[in-house]
Design an enzyme around this catalytic site. Structure first.
Site: not given
Ligand SMILES: *Cc1c(COP(=O)(O)O)cnc(C)c1O
Length: 400
Positions: A202
């Site tokens: 991210k």
């Molecule tokens: C990465 C992601 C999540 C989950 O995030 P985590 O921190 O890994 O739990 C939820 N929604 C979307 C759209 C994502 O891309």
């Protein structure tokens, strides 16, 4: 051809984060403590909300946000099928049902128009609560969960209008959208609760990690308590130098707390966010310029009313135009040592949601159209000019 495989979405971790992690390890305080508290304070100031609570993932944040507003068995929540499975799973964990609504094919975000149609077609309005009840399942619609896909803010004015009209909460999945703005409003300040992800790919990285922002004190308190076993406030102090702190268990909570080791990364990543964003913006513009004459569709342009957080750079490949399918292109890029991603295969095509909720191929044509054609190119602040050049060259060679 490049010698080294280009990993999709590689995180950029620098000296400051590494030193902070080492300092934390030496301090002996590894779990939730002063660093998490500092990260939360910085984060709520960055977003501009009264509260920000750090957790071990965005998924945990989505789940606890549902719990905080009281969603449970017998409820329904509207969301997009064009998302990571965690979005829908967080609804299911509470006992509720995810109700998918199709996307807009250009923005790839949930269509506000189709949310309205869905509510008008499938629900009647309960006289007592003023909320929609499903004509078939008799379940209560409680919330809308938009996802700001790839970093592009969803149509929040319309979504807020629908939520007000039908007495629904808004929980935003902003896993892609930490730097986003919608009509001058920072993402994180619009819905009742907003969840961010700091997963390794991210825009802001703590390895695993997440944050929930809200202006509602009751929701913030519930998230804090439910996130750490349901123990009364401040329980993380219980083994500190302040002496043993007594706590009470007031809910059967979860183990969702963030560690100081993770927050050590977050504190420095947050400070570098705007610098990294500028870098991604440059890569974005370079892709746009270099790919515009290839037989593919680049991300839809956007005006001044939004700030796109530029998390994913996704192209669409149509076999009729490109002479090659998305999967074939992905394979060819892989053989040229270029890693890519698919965000996403629409959830209504996945077996669990089909078997348990009766979704079928054909239900959401726009989400299917994107699912079959979308490809996410390597995109992160870590990419060098040469990396970006390699991706462009590989695409040009394959598609020309
Ligand atoms: C990465 C992601 C999540 C989950 O995030 P985590 O921190 O890994 O739990 C939820 N929604 C979307 C759209 C994502 O891309």
């Amino acid at each position: 051809m490049r010698k080294k495989f280009l990993v999709f979405g590689a995180p950029l971790i620098e000296d400051k984060e590494i030193k902070e992690v080492v300092k934390t390890l030496r301090s002996g305080w590894l779990s939730t403590g002063p660093k998490v508290h500092k990260f939360e304070t910085m984060f709520k100031e960055y977003i501009g909300t009264k509260f920000a609570h750090a957790l071990n993932s965005c998924t945990a944040g989505l789940h606890l946000s549902m719990v905080a507003i009281g969603v449970g068995a017998g409820d329904e929540v509207i969301t997009t099928p064009m998302t990571f499975c965690a979005t829908a799973n967080s609804i299911i964990h509470t006992g509720a049902k995810p109700v998918f609504v199709d996307i807009d094919v250009r923005s790839m975000n949930i269509s506000a128009e189709k949310i309205k149609e869905c509510i008008e077609r499938k629900y009647y309005i309960d006289e007592k609560s003023g909320t929609p009840i499903n004509k078939e399942t008799h379940k209560h619609l409680r919330a809308i969960m938009p996802v700001h896909f790839a970093g592009r803010p969803a149509d929040m004015d319309e979504i807020v209008r629908i939520a007000r009209k039908y007495n629904l909460y808004i929980i935003e999945d902003a896993a892609h959208c930490i730097e986003g703005f919608y009509k001058g409003k920072k993402i994180g300040t619009i819905g009742d609760l907003t969840c961010f992800s700091f997963y390794a790919t991210k825009n802001l990285v703590t390895g695993e990690g997440g944050m929930v922002t809200t202006d509602n004190k009751t929701f913030a308190d519930r998230i804090e308590t439910y996130g750490l076993h349901g123990m009364s406030r401040g329980a993380w102090h219980r083994y500190s130098d302040k002496g043993y702190v007594k706590y009470r268990v007031i809910y059967p909570g979860f183990k969702y707390n963030m560690m100081d080791i993770q927050a050590s990364l977050g504190i420095h990543q947050l400070k570098k966010l705007s610098q990294y964003s500028k870098k991604r913006e440059k890569i974005w513009n370079r892709y746009n310029e270099a790919l515009k004459d290839l037989p593919i569709t680049t991300p839809a342009p956007f005006g001044k009313e939004i700030v796109h957080a530029r998390h994913l750079y996704t192209i669409l490949i149509d076999k009729d135009d490109a002479g090659i399918t998305r999967d074939e292109l992905q394979q060819k890029l892989y053989r040229l040592n270029i890693g890519t991603g698919v965000h996403f295969s629409s959830l209504h095509l996945e077996p669990y949601y089909q078997h348990n909720f009766g979704y079928r191929k054909g239900d959401f044509p726009n989400a299917e159209y994107v699912s079959e054609r979308t490809l996410s190119l390597p995109f992160s602040a870590k990419l060098s000019d040469t990396d970006v050049g390699d991706v462009i060259e590989a695409l040009s060679t394959i598609l020309k």
